[in-house]
Design a protein around this motif. Sequence first.
Motif, PDB file in Angstrom:
ATOM      1  N   LEU A  60       6.636   6.860 -15.644  1.00 53.35           N
ATOM      2  CA  LEU A  60       7.295   5.761 -14.940  1.00 53.35           C
ATOM      3  C   LEU A  60       6.714   5.558 -13.543  1.00 53.35           C
ATOM      4  O   LEU A  60       6.541   4.424 -13.088  1.00 53.35           O
ATOM      5  CB  LEU A  60       8.796   6.027 -14.859  1.00 53.35           C
ATOM      6  CG  LEU A  60       9.548   5.925 -16.187  1.00 53.35           C
ATOM      7  CD1 LEU A  60      10.961   6.482 -16.044  1.00 53.35           C
ATOM      8  CD2 LEU A  60       9.590   4.479 -16.669  1.00 53.35           C
ATOM      9  N   ALA A  61       6.393   6.655 -12.842  1.00 47.49           N
ATOM     10  CA  ALA A  61       5.794   6.532 -11.513  1.00 47.49           C
ATOM     11  C   ALA A  61       4.402   5.918 -11.589  1.00 47.49           C
ATOM     12  O   ALA A  61       4.009   5.127 -10.721  1.00 47.49           O
ATOM     13  CB  ALA A  61       5.747   7.902 -10.837  1.00 47.49           C
ATOM     14  N   LEU A  62       3.644   6.269 -12.630  1.00 45.96           N
ATOM     15  CA  LEU A  62       2.320   5.663 -12.812  1.00 45.96           C
ATOM     16  C   LEU A  62       2.453   4.163 -13.074  1.00 45.96           C
ATOM     17  O   LEU A  62       1.667   3.359 -12.558  1.00 45.96           O
ATOM     18  CB  LEU A  62       1.590   6.341 -13.966  1.00 45.96           C
ATOM     19  CG  LEU A  62       0.982   7.715 -13.678  1.00 45.96           C
ATOM     20  CD1 LEU A  62       0.438   8.333 -14.965  1.00 45.96           C
ATOM     21  CD2 LEU A  62      -0.123   7.622 -12.622  1.00 45.96           C
ATOM     22  N   ILE A  63       3.427   3.782 -13.880  1.00 45.18           N
ATOM     23  CA  ILE A  63       3.659   2.359 -14.138  1.00 45.18           C
ATOM     24  C   ILE A  63       4.012   1.635 -12.841  1.00 45.18           C
ATOM     25  O   ILE A  63       3.492   0.548 -12.553  1.00 45.18           O
ATOM     26  CB  ILE A  63       4.776   2.183 -15.182  1.00 45.18           C
ATOM     27  CG1 ILE A  63       4.293   2.663 -16.553  1.00 45.18           C
ATOM     28  CG2 ILE A  63       5.221   0.724 -15.259  1.00 45.18           C
ATOM     29  CD1 ILE A  63       5.383   2.741 -17.588  1.00 45.18           C
ATOM     30  N   ALA A  64       4.887   2.234 -12.028  1.00 49.04           N
ATOM     31  CA  ALA A  64       5.271   1.619 -10.753  1.00 49.04           C
ATOM     32  C   ALA A  64       4.058   1.451  -9.844  1.00 49.04           C
ATOM     33  O   ALA A  64       3.897   0.413  -9.185  1.00 49.04           O
ATOM     34  CB  ALA A  64       6.342   2.462 -10.072  1.00 49.04           C
ATOM     35  N   SER A  65       3.194   2.459  -9.819  1.00 51.72           N
ATOM     36  CA  SER A  65       1.997   2.362  -8.991  1.00 51.72           C
ATOM     37  C   SER A  65       1.091   1.236  -9.474  1.00 51.72           C
ATOM     38  O   SER A  65       0.572   0.451  -8.677  1.00 51.72           O
ATOM     39  CB  SER A  65       1.240   3.696  -9.014  1.00 51.72           C
ATOM     40  OG  SER A  65       0.079   3.622  -8.212  1.00 51.72           O
ATOM     41  N   GLY A  66       0.902   1.137 -10.796  1.00 46.16           N
ATOM     42  CA  GLY A  66       0.071   0.075 -11.344  1.00 46.16           C
ATOM     43  C   GLY A  66       0.628  -1.306 -11.047  1.00 46.16           C
ATOM     44  O   GLY A  66      -0.119  -2.233 -10.696  1.00 46.16           O
ATOM     45  N   VAL A  67       1.951  -1.469 -11.177  1.00 45.14           N
ATOM     46  CA  VAL A  67       2.571  -2.761 -10.872  1.00 45.14           C
ATOM     47  C   VAL A  67       2.390  -3.111  -9.399  1.00 45.14           C
ATOM     48  O   VAL A  67       2.091  -4.254  -9.050  1.00 45.14           O
ATOM     49  CB  VAL A  67       4.072  -2.737 -11.257  1.00 45.14           C
ATOM     50  CG1 VAL A  67       4.775  -3.999 -10.766  1.00 45.14           C
ATOM     51  CG2 VAL A  67       4.231  -2.597 -12.767  1.00 45.14           C
ATOM     52  N   ALA A  68       2.546  -2.112  -8.524  1.00 43.87           N
ATOM     53  CA  ALA A  68       2.375  -2.370  -7.092  1.00 43.87           C
ATOM     54  C   ALA A  68       0.935  -2.761  -6.762  1.00 43.87           C
ATOM     55  O   ALA A  68       0.691  -3.706  -5.993  1.00 43.87           O
ATOM     56  CB  ALA A  68       2.782  -1.131  -6.295  1.00 43.87           C
ATOM     57  N   THR A  83       0.831  -1.200   0.000  1.00 46.20           N
ATOM     58  CA  THR A  83       0.000   0.000   0.000  1.00 46.20           C
ATOM     59  C   THR A  83       0.865   1.250   0.000  1.00 46.20           C
ATOM     60  O   THR A  83       0.603   2.211  -0.738  1.00 46.20           O
ATOM     61  CB  THR A  83      -0.928   0.002   1.231  1.00 46.20           C
ATOM     62  OG1 THR A  83      -1.759  -1.153   1.195  1.00 46.20           O
ATOM     63  CG2 THR A  83      -1.798   1.251   1.257  1.00 46.20           C
ATOM     64  N   LEU A  84       1.913   1.257   0.830  1.00 46.72           N
ATOM     65  CA  LEU A  84       2.839   2.390   0.840  1.00 46.72           C
ATOM     66  C   LEU A  84       3.488   2.572  -0.525  1.00 46.72           C
ATOM     67  O   LEU A  84       3.644   3.694  -1.020  1.00 46.72           O
ATOM     68  CB  LEU A  84       3.931   2.161   1.884  1.00 46.72           C
ATOM     69  CG  LEU A  84       3.678   2.569   3.331  1.00 46.72           C
ATOM     70  CD1 LEU A  84       4.921   2.272   4.171  1.00 46.72           C
ATOM     71  CD2 LEU A  84       3.326   4.039   3.430  1.00 46.72           C
ATOM     72  N   LEU A  85       3.867   1.470  -1.142  1.00 47.93           N
ATOM     73  CA  LEU A  85       4.547   1.521  -2.433  1.00 47.93           C
ATOM     74  C   LEU A  85       3.615   2.042  -3.520  1.00 47.93           C
ATOM     75  O   LEU A  85       3.994   2.919  -4.314  1.00 47.93           O
ATOM     76  CB  LEU A  85       5.061   0.119  -2.775  1.00 47.93           C
ATOM     77  CG  LEU A  85       5.776  -0.077  -4.106  1.00 47.93           C
ATOM     78  CD1 LEU A  85       6.979   0.840  -4.214  1.00 47.93           C
ATOM     79  CD2 LEU A  85       6.204  -1.530  -4.253  1.00 47.93           C
ATOM     80  N   ALA A  86       2.404   1.524  -3.560  1.00 51.66           N
ATOM     81  CA  ALA A  86       1.461   1.929  -4.608  1.00 51.66           C
ATOM     82  C   ALA A  86       1.014   3.374  -4.438  1.00 51.66           C
ATOM     83  O   ALA A  86       1.008   4.156  -5.401  1.00 51.66           O
ATOM     84  CB  ALA A  86       0.252   0.992  -4.600  1.00 51.66           C
ATOM     85  N   SER A  87       0.636   3.739  -3.217  1.00 50.51           N
ATOM     86  CA  SER A  87       0.161   5.111  -2.988  1.00 50.51           C
ATOM     87  C   SER A  87       1.300   6.107  -3.122  1.00 50.51           C
ATOM     88  O   SER A  87       1.115   7.222  -3.648  1.00 50.51           O
ATOM     89  CB  SER A  87      -0.495   5.223  -1.615  1.00 50.51           C
ATOM     90  OG  SER A  87       0.400   4.823  -0.586  1.00 50.51           O
ATOM     91  N   GLY A  88       2.506   5.746  -2.665  1.00 54.55           N
ATOM     92  CA  GLY A  88       3.649   6.634  -2.811  1.00 54.55           C
ATOM     93  C   GLY A  88       3.989   6.879  -4.269  1.00 54.55           C
ATOM     94  O   GLY A  88       4.284   8.011  -4.676  1.00 54.55           O
ATOM     95  N   SER A  89       3.937   5.830  -5.101  1.00 56.24           N
ATOM     96  CA  SER A  89       4.222   5.986  -6.528  1.00 56.24           C
ATOM     97  C   SER A  89       3.164   6.849  -7.204  1.00 56.24           C
ATOM     98  O   SER A  89       3.479   7.667  -8.084  1.00 56.24           O
ATOM     99  CB  SER A  89       4.281   4.612  -7.204  1.00 56.24           C
ATOM    100  OG  SER A  89       5.364   3.851  -6.716  1.00 56.24           O
ATOM    101  N   LEU A  90       1.912   6.688  -6.796  1.00 64.63           N
ATOM    102  CA  LEU A  90       0.839   7.506  -7.362  1.00 64.63           C
ATOM    103  C   LEU A  90       1.036   8.981  -7.005  1.00 64.63           C
ATOM    104  O   LEU A  90       0.892   9.873  -7.864  1.00 64.63           O
ATOM    105  CB  LEU A  90      -0.509   7.010  -6.842  1.00 64.63           C
ATOM    106  CG  LEU A  90      -1.758   7.484  -7.583  1.00 64.63           C
ATOM    107  CD1 LEU A  90      -1.712   7.068  -9.042  1.00 64.63           C
ATOM    108  CD2 LEU A  90      -3.006   6.932  -6.897  1.00 64.63           C
ATOM    109  N   ALA A  91       1.391   9.246  -5.747  1.00 60.34           N
ATOM    110  CA  ALA A  91       1.669  10.625  -5.336  1.00 60.34           C
ATOM    111  C   ALA A  91       2.902  11.176  -6.043  1.00 60.34           C
ATOM    112  O   ALA A  91       2.968  12.363  -6.392  1.00 60.34           O
ATOM    113  CB  ALA A  91       1.850  10.687  -3.825  1.00 60.34           C
ATOM    114  N   LEU A  92       3.875  10.304  -6.276  1.00 58.86           N
ATOM    115  CA  LEU A  92       5.069  10.712  -7.005  1.00 58.86           C
ATOM    116  C   LEU A  92       4.698  11.162  -8.419  1.00 58.86           C
ATOM    117  O   LEU A  92       5.176  12.198  -8.905  1.00 58.86           O
ATOM    118  CB  LEU A  92       6.041   9.528  -7.063  1.00 58.86           C
ATOM    119  CG  LEU A  92       7.529   9.811  -7.197  1.00 58.86           C
ATOM    120  CD1 LEU A  92       8.065  10.539  -5.978  1.00 58.86           C
ATOM    121  CD2 LEU A  92       8.294   8.504  -7.396  1.00 58.86           C
ATOM    122  N   ALA A  93       3.844  10.391  -9.082  1.00 60.89           N
ATOM    123  CA  ALA A  93       3.413  10.755 -10.431  1.00 60.89           C
ATOM    124  C   ALA A  93       2.687  12.096 -10.435  1.00 60.89           C
ATOM    125  O   ALA A  93       2.907  12.939 -11.325  1.00 60.89           O
ATOM    126  CB  ALA A  93       2.508   9.654 -10.993  1.00 60.89           C
TER     127      ALA A  93
END
Length: 402
Positions: A174-182, A75-85
């Motif tokens: 790239l951050a959106l992709i990371a969020s989707g993968v997470a 959850t931290l990884l996915a939400s953090g990547s989404l906020a990063l994007a």
Amino acid sequence: MPAPHPEPSRLRLSLLYAVVFVEIGIAMPFMPVWLAALKLDASVIGLLLALPIATRIVATAPLMSLIDRGVGARTLLASGSLALAATYALMPVGAGVGWPVLAGLVLLNAVAGAPLVPSIDYLTLAAVRARPQLDYARVRMAGSVGFLLANLAGGALLTAMGEARAVPLLLTGLALIASGVAFASRSVEAPRPARTGEGRPRLPARLLLCIAAAAAIQASHAAIYAFGSIHWTAHGISPAAVGALWSVGVAAEIVLFSRVGRLPARWRTPFRFLALGGGAAVLRALGMYLLGDDLPALVALQALHGLTFGATQLGAMAAVSGLAPDGARGRAQGTLSAANAAAAACATLASGFAYRAGGPLAFLLMAPLAAAGLVLAAAAWRSAGRTPAPAAARTPDTDRQP
């Protein structure tokens, strides 16, 4: 029902490392280029580049400790990547309003990114403890490969698209992709920590010594990270050769991660890995001071990166995995990341003064820092006694004989 095959978890974890490190491999070298393209004052650029370092020092441990309170690492990884994007996407707009707005977005961006790599490490170590056939080093190798490919491809993409547009656009995607993968990687979710009713577990002194040792050794890279390219080009080494030298370092790291499982099990302990990384870091610092303008010598010195970074990383992960108590693993992972950031910031600042005063003296200054890491690793080993480290404290694959 038969137990699920462990292979999908390995592939998912490797993919998580790859997508996150590709983003880092674009942001680290090319974000300063984008800031310069905005025609900002050099002092403002320095502030904007220092903000993420300071933020990681403060934010990483509290964010990672949320895992010990029941927040999933995924959850931290996915939400953090989404906020990063989101923050990357807004940066061009913020830059148009003014640099203080851009600074606020950089700050939020740093908070969002702080738990990403520690969260993947947390998930990977949990998977390794549950499935001894998984190999942390081989999984983590995907991050190094992704970082190297991003370094190589980033320059070409910036040239084709234009740096002012390419950097925020690439990083957002790239951050959106990371969020989707997470979000899609449910198979790698770690078990929630058990509630013990005994309050907040303390991190053992032996683990804190290992964390301090790893932070000191990793911080000894500060001078070469900050001034290696500057020093090499000032002594007539071409930009193409400089790029190749950095590639040698990452390639050596990849080789170590791919082959470390062949070492005897007794060698794959946190104390031995930290000692190996610290000893190589002392040698590298001395070599950079004495031979930092000699291209053949630099190839060998850059190859030591496989040990100075890679072995130190393996030692730190083995210590966190084996020595952190249940209910404090997230805090241990965050403490390690925060300690690394704090030590690196101080060492970078000191190396700046040293390089201005004496050029290669900055590289020599890193030798006692690496030696301090060696001493701390020895202290951690002595505090453990002369019995072998527990299996959980070793790097992945220790329960399988090579």
